[in-house]
Design an enzyme around this catalytic site. Sequence first.
Site, short mmCIF file in Angstrom:
data_model
loop_
_atom_site.label_atom_id
_atom_site.label_comp_id
_atom_site.label_asym_id
_atom_site.label_seq_id
_atom_site.Cartn_x
_atom_site.Cartn_y
_atom_site.Cartn_z
N ALA A 42 0.87 -1.18 0.00
CA ALA A 42 0.00 0.00 0.00
C ALA A 42 0.90 1.22 0.00
O ALA A 42 1.87 1.29 0.75
CB ALA A 42 -0.92 0.00 1.21
N GLU A 44 0.90 5.70 -0.43
CA GLU A 44 0.08 6.91 -0.39
C GLU A 44 0.30 7.78 -1.62
O GLU A 44 0.48 9.00 -1.52
CB GLU A 44 0.39 7.71 0.88
CG GLU A 44 1.81 8.22 1.03
CD GLU A 44 2.74 7.24 1.73
OE1 GLU A 44 3.74 7.70 2.30
OE2 GLU A 44 2.49 6.03 1.70
N GLU A 72 -3.87 5.04 4.09
CA GLU A 72 -3.37 5.74 2.90
C GLU A 72 -4.15 7.01 2.62
O GLU A 72 -3.58 7.99 2.11
CB GLU A 72 -3.39 4.80 1.69
CG GLU A 72 -2.63 3.49 1.88
CD GLU A 72 -1.21 3.66 2.43
OE1 GLU A 72 -0.58 4.70 2.19
OE2 GLU A 72 -0.75 2.74 3.13
N HIS A 75 -2.82 9.78 4.76
CA HIS A 75 -1.54 10.28 4.23
C HIS A 75 -1.73 11.47 3.28
O HIS A 75 -0.78 12.23 3.05
CB HIS A 75 -0.81 9.18 3.47
CG HIS A 75 0.17 8.42 4.28
ND1 HIS A 75 1.15 9.03 5.04
CD2 HIS A 75 0.37 7.08 4.43
CE1 HIS A 75 1.90 8.11 5.62
NE2 HIS A 75 1.44 6.92 5.27
#
Length: 215
Positions: A42, A44, A72, A75
Site C-alpha cells: 500500500a 500513499e 493511505e 496520508h
Amino acid sequence: LAVMQPFLDSTPEMIEYFQQYFGPYPLDRYGLAMTDSFSGLAMETQGRSLFSRDDFLGGELGEFQQQLLAHELAHQWFGNAVSPAVWKDIWLNESFATYGEWMWVDHIGIIDIDDIASGELQFRSPGSSADPTASNLFSSNSYGGGAVVLHALRQTIGVDAFFDLLSRWVAENNGESRSTSDFIALAESVTGESLTTFFDEWLFADIPPAEFPDA
C-alpha cells in the site's frame, strides 16, 4: 469492477470523517489504484492511493481493508500535503496516518482507540520515534510507536486542542516540508504552554512512560 465497488463507495464517508478532524481534503481529487502486486503493498500515491488487488479480491470491507484504506487516505493530509523536512521526521508521515487509521476503526466500531493505543504502548519496542537510524527508518516506532505519542499528546492537551493542532498543521503548511521541531512549536503555540517535558518523555526517549496521561 463490481468486486472493487464497495471500497470505492466507502471512500467519500472516510474523506468526510477525516475532514472533521484534519481540515478540508487538501487535493482536488482522490482515487484508488488496485495493482497486480504482492499482498500487503500500500502506498500513499498523491491523489490516488495504490494497493494490491490481492488484499481486496474477496469484495468484503473487513478490518484489514478498512485499515489499509484509512491509512493511505490519511496520508493525503500527513505526508502528501505536508511532507517531512528530512527522513528522520518520517514519523510525521507514518505515525499520523496510523493514528488516522486508529481513529477510523474506532469510529466504525471495530475496536476502541484507547484499547489500540494501550496495546501498542504495552508492546512498543525501545527507540525514539523522532530519531530513527537508517536501518529502522520504517520500523514499528515510526508507525504505531509514534501514534502512541500522538495519543498521549491528545490526552495531555485535550481533544479540542489536539485536533485544532492537526488541522492547523495541514492548513498552515500545505505544500511545504516541515520538521519535528516545527510541529512542537505549533503544538506549543496552540496550547500556550511549554511541552518540552512531554516530548522529551514521549517522543525523544527510547522508552516512554508505561501509562498514558489521564485525560
